[in-house]
Design an enzyme around this catalytic site. Sequence first.
Site, mmCIF file in Angstrom:
data_model
loop_
_atom_site.group_PDB
_atom_site.id
_atom_site.type_symbol
_atom_site.label_atom_id
_atom_site.label_comp_id
_atom_site.label_asym_id
_atom_site.label_seq_id
_atom_site.Cartn_x
_atom_site.Cartn_y
_atom_site.Cartn_z
ATOM 1 N N CYS A 1 41.610 41.224 50.859
ATOM 2 C CA CYS A 1 41.835 41.712 52.322
ATOM 3 C C CYS A 1 43.070 41.342 52.707
ATOM 4 O O CYS A 1 43.796 41.975 53.644
ATOM 5 C CB CYS A 1 40.813 41.133 52.890
ATOM 6 S SG CYS A 1 38.982 41.847 52.738
ATOM 7 N N ASP B 1 48.287 43.503 38.750
ATOM 8 C CA ASP B 1 47.495 42.307 38.536
ATOM 9 C C ASP B 1 48.369 41.284 38.195
ATOM 10 O O ASP B 1 49.515 41.269 37.524
ATOM 11 C CB ASP B 1 46.427 42.437 37.394
ATOM 12 C CG ASP B 1 45.503 41.185 37.131
ATOM 13 O OD1 ASP B 1 45.899 40.317 37.049
ATOM 14 O OD2 ASP B 1 44.358 41.649 37.573
ATOM 15 N N GLY C 1 32.284 37.483 34.984
ATOM 16 C CA GLY C 1 33.763 37.121 35.311
ATOM 17 C C GLY C 1 34.498 37.499 36.477
ATOM 18 O O GLY C 1 35.363 37.561 36.782
ATOM 19 N N HIS D 1 35.467 40.817 46.098
ATOM 20 C CA HIS D 1 35.818 42.129 46.565
ATOM 21 C C HIS D 1 35.797 43.325 45.554
ATOM 22 O O HIS D 1 36.662 43.127 44.637
ATOM 23 C CB HIS D 1 37.394 42.001 47.573
ATOM 24 C CG HIS D 1 37.827 43.114 48.295
ATOM 25 N ND1 HIS D 1 38.018 43.117 49.310
ATOM 26 C CD2 HIS D 1 37.815 44.457 47.994
ATOM 27 C CE1 HIS D 1 38.472 44.261 50.166
ATOM 28 N NE2 HIS D 1 38.218 45.434 48.987
ATOM 29 N N HIS E 1 36.595 45.567 43.008
ATOM 30 C CA HIS E 1 38.058 46.214 42.603
ATOM 31 C C HIS E 1 37.735 46.644 41.234
ATOM 32 O O HIS E 1 36.951 46.350 40.451
ATOM 33 C CB HIS E 1 39.038 45.026 42.643
ATOM 34 C CG HIS E 1 38.670 43.927 41.868
ATOM 35 N ND1 HIS E 1 37.746 43.124 42.244
ATOM 36 C CD2 HIS E 1 39.185 43.349 40.649
ATOM 37 C CE1 HIS E 1 37.730 41.812 41.516
ATOM 38 N NE2 HIS E 1 38.563 41.980 40.383
#
Length: 113
Positions: free
Chosen positions: A9, A32, A94, A99, A101
């Site tokens: 966020c 990432d 994991g 949030h 994704h």
Amino acid sequence: MLDGKCVFCKIIKGEIPAGIVYEDDKMCVFKDLEPKAKVHLLAVPKTHFKLLAEMGEEEKNILAYMLGKIPAIAAENGCGNGYRLIINQGDDAGQTVFHLHIHILGGEQLGDL
């Protein structure tokens, strides 16, 4: 609604820098920080929810929208020969950021899981 404590966020709000490769009013896609493949992107809805089990109709529509956008985003970022999508759900899977994704992995020949 966004969560003020959630790292994703904060990225969406521009409070934390990220290698954003795509953004619109419903989703954000960024690189990432700990890539597991040559190309490793995270597609994140701009609505905060943790798990697929928590989806209402609005979240289902956003997820469908995201899945429709991912093929072009993946191709534009070096995954023209294929890619893998992963959604980790909960501690045992994991999931480290709670949030929802979608991991987009590609840019090279991926091995078996």
